[in-house]
Design an enzyme around this catalytic site. Structure first.
Site, mmCIF file in Angstrom:
data_model
loop_
_atom_site.group_PDB
_atom_site.id
_atom_site.type_symbol
_atom_site.label_atom_id
_atom_site.label_comp_id
_atom_site.label_asym_id
_atom_site.label_seq_id
_atom_site.Cartn_x
_atom_site.Cartn_y
_atom_site.Cartn_z
ATOM 1 N N ASP A 427 5.468 0.242 1.326
ATOM 2 C CA ASP A 427 6.865 0.003 0.936
ATOM 3 C C ASP A 427 6.872 -0.843 -0.345
ATOM 4 O O ASP A 427 6.097 -1.800 -0.467
ATOM 5 C CB ASP A 427 7.619 -0.722 2.055
ATOM 6 C CG ASP A 427 9.093 -0.887 1.734
ATOM 7 O OD1 ASP A 427 9.832 0.115 1.868
ATOM 8 O OD2 ASP A 427 9.496 -1.995 1.327
ATOM 9 N N ASN A 435 16.494 -1.833 -8.376
ATOM 10 C CA ASN A 435 17.453 -0.825 -8.833
ATOM 11 C C ASN A 435 18.741 -1.469 -9.317
ATOM 12 O O ASN A 435 19.314 -1.063 -10.330
ATOM 13 C CB ASN A 435 17.764 0.173 -7.707
ATOM 14 C CG ASN A 435 16.798 1.357 -7.699
ATOM 15 O OD1 ASN A 435 16.168 1.650 -8.707
ATOM 16 N ND2 ASN A 435 16.683 2.021 -6.568
ATOM 17 N N ASP A 444 13.381 5.013 -10.726
ATOM 18 C CA ASP A 444 12.647 6.276 -10.583
ATOM 19 C C ASP A 444 11.324 6.220 -11.340
ATOM 20 O O ASP A 444 10.280 6.695 -10.859
ATOM 21 C CB ASP A 444 13.486 7.442 -11.105
ATOM 22 C CG ASP A 444 14.684 7.739 -10.202
ATOM 23 O OD1 ASP A 444 14.698 7.240 -9.058
ATOM 24 O OD2 ASP A 444 15.600 8.469 -10.649
ATOM 25 N N GLU A 470 11.789 4.323 -1.117
ATOM 26 C CA GLU A 470 10.712 3.623 -1.788
ATOM 27 C C GLU A 470 9.473 3.511 -0.905
ATOM 28 O O GLU A 470 8.586 2.709 -1.152
ATOM 29 C CB GLU A 470 11.161 2.211 -2.198
ATOM 30 C CG GLU A 470 11.428 1.247 -1.031
ATOM 31 C CD GLU A 470 12.850 1.343 -0.510
ATOM 32 O OE1 GLU A 470 13.311 0.410 0.158
ATOM 33 O OE2 GLU A 470 13.515 2.375 -0.766
#
Length: 561
Positions: A427, A435, A444, A470
């Site tokens: 993770d 983000n 991304d 993620e």
């Protein structure tokens, strides 16, 4: 000519022999196909003068009737044959050549001679013959007809005396019969083809031979007619003609161009259809391979004209010739053609001749090429769809679907072999905050770089997948100590130095939960994923940026160095 089962030969304009077919060579015991042989070895001495005169006069218009003579075999035995001469097309053996075909009439001739010798014998002896034998008066009425003749014409035995003979035959036969009777009345042997047709019976065909019966002073007194049934021969001839017509129609309808190549003499002969396919004028003939080469596409010319080597290889392999190549017409149009042929060997076994056909397959070829291109495109699209269904579009690594299918196979194999499986759940720490701070495009990009780092440390047997969001999954097949590999992965992520202001370290980090599972029993993907997810949860609870590795009842923790 070699297909013919009867003796046949080719004569030049002077009547000399150019070539004997295999049937005649076998008859006289001649092995060399190219050997010259004189008529004195082939024809009985008593018939030589008449036969040679006929051969010398074949160029005379209308002088094509067959004639009979005795042919000798290899032991000097004589056998009667009917020799027929046919003019040949220019090119096969030179202008003015003739084809001589010999039909075995030995049995008929012997019967005819015997009948001539016994014309004064009792008429009931004629009934022994299976031929139809008739004694005809000069006015054309029957004096006597044997049983075979009576049965063939539907006349009661012994009742034919005084009947007009020709009226028993079909009306369309009468003119030829009258002409033959007139010749016999003048003392000349004559013959004509006839037939008989009785109600409810199959039509029969006859070869009618009329011999004048001469008095002592040399004046004809009657006519002896021997009619030999030739129904089978006529049917065979009709079938041959029908086959030839079918071949001509097939060649014309099928667009076939016929060619004939003398390999040893390098002489090429082609029909009009061949020139039409080539787009060339038949009045400007092609006579050799060298003259044919300019018609062929430069990329195919050597392959299409390597005659001797190709012919020898095909004969050795007992295969016929077949090739597809391109031609270039005078207007620049490129066409695809298929050529096939039968190869003929000489006595020495070397290739001598090839006879075959050529057909334009341009439309078919273009269709094949279009279909091939369409299949290639379809295959690419199919592979693309398969890849899309198994590949994560953002990172380019395997997606969740691919992970599930591979994990099922790995679990089944490990359960059967007793191997170990190591599953890692990964993770990205504080990714939502990343983000929010830098935007989804940067997020991304960060995920793609981490996926690349994960792939850089994976082995060929490992499975790397994006599990979702993620999260990533790492399946290490057959690995019992994953710590070194995970250390290399976390080091690769650290080397990326992806700035993250909200992270305690100031950079993007990852947390890993790993479980090493031995196959003491039946393994399941759900069990392994749940165990590795629990290890990942433990790494997060311990403060993130670390790997938790578990195996059976042992739990260990590896801190980043």
């Amino acid at each position: 000519m070699d297909i013919l089962k009867c003796p046949a030969c080719v004569l030049d304009r002077t009547g000399n022999i150019v070539h004997l077919n295999s049937a005649w060579r076998e008859r006289v015991g001649l092995v060399d196909v190219n050997a010259r042989i004189a008529w004195t070895r082939l024809i009985h001495s008593e018939d030589m003068e008449v036969a040679y005169a006929r051969f010398q006069s074949v160029a005379t218009p209308g002088n094509l009737d067959g004639f009979e003579c005795r042919l000798l075999d290899g032991n000097g035995n004589a056998h009667w044959f009917l020799l027929n001469l046919h003019p040949m097309n220019e090119g096969a053996a030179g202008k003015g050549a003739w084809l001589c075909i010999c039909t075995d009439v030995h049995g008929l001739k012997c019967r005819e001679i015997e009948l001539e010798r016994r014309t004064s014998a009792q008429t009931d002896m004629l009934n022994v013959s299976v031929d139809c034998i008739k004694l005809i008066s000069l006015d054309g009425t029957l004096v006597h007809m044997n049983k075979a003749g009576c049965h063939a014409l539907g006349v009661a035995d012994g009742s034919s005396f005084g009947m007009p003979w020709l009226s028993l035959l079909p009306e369309d036969i009468w003119p030829a019969g009258e002409q033959a009777l007139a010749a016999a009345r003048s003392g000349v042997f004559a013959r004509f083809s006839g037939r008989s047709a009785l109600p409810g019976q199959k039509e029969q065909h006859w070869d009618n031979m009329l011999t004048p019966v001469m008095a002592a002073e040399g004046v004809p007194t009657a006519i002896l007619c021997v009619s030999r049934e030739v129904t089978v021969e006529r049917e065979a001839l009709a079938l041959l003609q029908e086959s030839q017509e079918r071949l001509m129609i097939a060649a014309r309808v099928g667009g076939l161009g016929i060619w004939d190549y003398d390999i040893q003499q390098d002489e090429l002969h082609c029909d009009e259809s061949w020139y039409r396919i080539m787009g060339r004028d038949p009045d400007d003939p092609v006579r050799s391979i060298a003259e044919f080469r300019p018609f062929i596409h430069p990329e195919d010319v050597d392959r299409a004209t390597e005659v001797m080597r190709t012919a020898a290889e095909l004969i050795a392999a007992k295969r016929d010739y077949a090739i597809v190549f391109r031609i270039v017409r005078p207007n620049g149009d490129i066409r695809w053609v298929r050529s096939a042929a039968c190869l003929i060997q000489g006595v020495s076994g070397a290739p001598k001749r090839a006879v075959g056909f050529i057909v334009d397959i341009t439309d078919e070829r273009r269709g094949e090429l279009a279909l091939r291109d369409a299949n290639r495109t379809l295959k690419k699209e199919k592979l693309s769809l398969v890849r899309q269904s198994l590949e994560d579009p953002l990172t380019g690594i395997a997606n969740r679907r691919h992970l599930d299918s591979q994990l099922e196979l790995i679990c089944r194999h490990a359960s059967q072999t007793g191997g170990s499986i190591c599953i890692v759940m990964i993770d990205v720490d504080h990714f939502k905050a990343y983000n929010d701070r830098y935007g989804h495009l940067e997020g991304d990009a960060a995920l793609r770089r981490i996926a690349s780092a994960l792939q850089s440390v994976a082995r060929h047997s490992d499975v790397v997948a994006r599990y979702g969001g993620e999260e990533f999954a790492f399946v290490l097949n057959g690995l019992r100590d994953p710590a070194p590999l995970l250390e290399r992965f976390t080091a690769s992520v650290a080397d990326l130095a992806i700035v993250h202001d909200v992270s305690p370290t100031g950079y993007l980090t990852v947390s890993c939960g790993c479980v090493v599972f031995g196959s003491n029993g039946e393994l399941s993907p759900a069990l392994l994923l749940r165990a590795s997810d629990e290890a990942l949860y433990q790494a997060k609870m311990n403060g993130r940026n670390q790997c938790v590795i578990r195996s059976a009842a042992i739990t260990s923790m590896a801190q980043p160095g």
